[in-house]
Design an enzyme around this catalytic site. Sequence first.
Site, mmCIF file in Angstrom:
data_model
loop_
_atom_site.group_PDB
_atom_site.id
_atom_site.type_symbol
_atom_site.label_atom_id
_atom_site.label_comp_id
_atom_site.label_asym_id
_atom_site.label_seq_id
_atom_site.Cartn_x
_atom_site.Cartn_y
_atom_site.Cartn_z
ATOM 1 N N TYR A 108 0.751 -1.291 -0.125
ATOM 2 C CA TYR A 108 -0.013 -0.179 -0.039
ATOM 3 C C TYR A 108 0.843 1.135 0.155
ATOM 4 C CZ TYR A 108 -4.201 -2.644 0.609
ATOM 5 O OH TYR A 108 -5.096 -3.683 0.401
ATOM 6 N N GLU A 131 7.688 -26.327 19.768
ATOM 7 C CA GLU A 131 7.001 -26.374 18.480
ATOM 8 C C GLU A 131 5.472 -25.621 18.778
ATOM 9 O OE1 GLU A 131 6.093 -29.913 15.966
ATOM 10 O OE2 GLU A 131 4.602 -29.004 15.062
ATOM 11 N N ASP A 164 6.936 -32.078 17.626
ATOM 12 C CA ASP A 164 5.967 -33.395 17.442
ATOM 13 C C ASP A 164 6.667 -34.503 16.894
ATOM 14 O OD1 ASP A 164 3.803 -32.340 18.463
ATOM 15 O OD2 ASP A 164 2.626 -31.894 16.702
#
Lengths: 369, 541
Positions: A106, A199, A251
Amino acid sequence: MTQKRSKGVIAEKKNEIMGSLKKLGTQIYDQLDSGVFPTITMPSRSTDNIHYDPDIRQYVLGERSVTRSARNIRHVKPFTQLAWAAMFSNELTFHRKTSTLRDVYYSAQAYNMTFKDQQESNNIITDLETATGRSREDFNIFPEERSAVFGDLTIEYTVPGYEGKTLNLSSHPDGVLIGPALTSSEFASTTADKVIAIEKGGLFTRFIEENVHKKHNSILVLTAGQAPRQTRYFIRRLHDELKIPVYIFTDGDPWGMHIAMVIISGSANAAHLRDLTTPDAIWSGVWASDIVNYKLPTDPLDDVDIKRLHELQRDPRYQGDPLWQKEIKTFLKIRRKAEQEAFSRYGLTYIVDEYLPAKLDDKNKGKKK
Amino acid sequence: MAQATFQEISASDFFYRNRDIAGFTNPSRAIFAAIRELVENSLDAAESLKIPPDIYVRLSFEGEASRDTQIYKLRVEDNGCGIQPRFIPSAFGQVLYGSKYKLKQMRGTFGLGGKMAVLYGQIMTHQPAYVTSSTGSAKIYSFKLMIDIQRNRPLILDRKVLINKEQWRGTIVEFTIEGDYLRARSKILDYFKQTAMVNPYANLTFVDPKGRLYKFNRGTINMPEPPKETDPHPYGVDVELLQRLIHITPHKNMQEFLKNHFHRVGDITAQKFQVFSGLTTASCKKHGKLAYQDINWSRGPNCSRCGEVLTLSAYKNPKKLSHQEIVKLMQHLKKFKEFLPPDASCLSPLGEELLKAGIIKELNPEYLVVKQRKPSTYAGHPFIIELGIAYGGDIPKKGSFIIYRFANKIPLLYDEASDVSYRVINAMNWRRYKVSPDMPIAIVVHICSTKVPYKTVGKEFIADRPEVRKEVANALREVSRQLQHFLSKREHVDREKRRLSVFAKYLPRIAEFSTTLAGKEKQPDIQKLIKSVQKYDTEKK
């Protein structure tokens, strides 16, 4: 506990950045002034020019370069946009203001420099990164923040209005957002001797509640999934400036594994940038072998997971430490995956009291050998 | 039991009852048709002397007639050849008056137009017509006329002779007509504009009932060669015409009859035809009577076997042919392949220069290309196609091509979709020429012929005859190819312009940004760079 301190890194870096922007501007100016069409040469970012460099353990751009010339009708517009982006970044850096990619898009309109869409303006920013070898965060252009940090680290702000003010990062129990103000601050002092990157937000909060930062004398970093560039940069600074090791917990699946790998070795998309990787960081879990050893509750791997594992098996970043190939094979053998929260089957504090010390210890032993 | 009454009707009566076929369908169409017929007569009258026409048309309001129609007085003045006084009453007071035995390209070929207008005016308003004319002699003749519809005869109500002091030449026709000008207005104005386009050497002035003046000035004084009168071509005759020719001919044998009344028939062709059709026989001293294919015509009729000059049997007298023989003659005329094609001297096409002048004058296009095709024939009638394609300028974008159709220099304004040109234009693969209907394009098609193949008596559209279709299509392809060249050349220029504008737009910005970035005061001079782009590009062309 030793007090560590690093100062002047940020101020020095800022000078370098403004220097490299000015150099670009001067180069264009001089070419125009001597009556020739200005050109900018930068490394090519096409996929066949991205190579893995085993020495620095990250992707780098190859020898091939591209030249943007204002003489070329197809180049003159992007060339102008690049010159504008450089000037705009210079203004941001000089006035110590920050911006986002959306904001850049912008802002261009205020200079009567329109971009066709967001993608076009993003590409120009990446060009600027490639041409100067600096990441956009160096030019104060940041993405939306979502990652956080917590622990005994006192920082000293350099952003306008806060210069010289300090903050201890353990002062707020939700953690402190890793945003422009934090990444641009100097590290004043710390007693921590390690960094633990996590995480997921749930576990990050659990660790704070369970005083992991005290029990293990650590700075906790929440990556919130794939770590944003500035978080990777921040982890590297923690490692390099404070000279402390970094452990990563994700994980137990191919995706978590890769979150750790990107912190360690970076991504192909950022092959034109340096200082975003922490090659010495250590992936501490959850490993496939942990799933077996700790008898964790699991889900089966689905097709996408399997496909991803095969990709990672061939990925050059996974060829160094034999740990990676071993774990990938184990995943493929057991065809199961587990989340960090799976440890909760043994009670809320098990992961902090049993698993974490074991893994940290394990690695330290390994390192010492 | 139904009873039928039969009665003879005159030509005037016939057209009165069937005025639709002559274009006088309704009040708005009638007023348009009346103006058109008289203007066309005037144009023909001026062109026959090769004088640039000056035509003045005034339509003035006389009073209300019904809810939708009004009474108007129509006055048409021209500077044409004028009419000899003895012909004036018949020319305007007798339907189907005129010689039909000679052919040349004329606008009004039915001998109907002017009279039909007068007839219609008389029927609707019961007012006489006034005709004033002079051939440029010492006298001007002025008639007050009506038509005796049942007898198809002019009624002369008054006749005046004036001294022509100023050597005026021309014709003035004035009569009253009932019609609907409001509805007819746009068609009438179209008609004048298009007439001006295809008659660029004419001055046309029209004053409408509201007193508005429309003036179409000539753009040139050059005029096409006037057409020469010709005899009918053998391929184009029918039994009726043959009978009429036989009736009026002074010639007593077929050889002279064929030579004198038919187009491009000479001694040899006449003999050949007579042998071919069995009107006469050829015999050799050695070989006796010969079949048509055994005769060598290169040096008169010779025997192809021994070269002996042949004797032809006596020529027949056309006046003594029976009705069956005349029908047979007509059939043989059509079958015989060796008649020469009609020449185009009887045609008066506009020519490429005049067509160009007319289109430029009325449409003011950015680009124009016109093409005149070589003469061609259909059914024994010669014709020439002239075609122009105009692009841009004052031509609006309409989403479809604007088509202007002309026949013998008169505009055709109705039934566009039935016209052969419309069909050819729409069947054309325009993409091949990189032309699309949303471009501002006007296509002008002019056919001239001694017998324009109209589909209706109303003379509004050209029938889809293969010969005509082929000529229109070929002409269209030729001009389209040239338009394509123009468009691609212009696109190239445009591309270069856009190219330059890109550099002119961005180079100053680069200078501006780099000056700020480098922290300099003065911007570098980039005019040289912008010029170098220009120079390079002009060289490339």
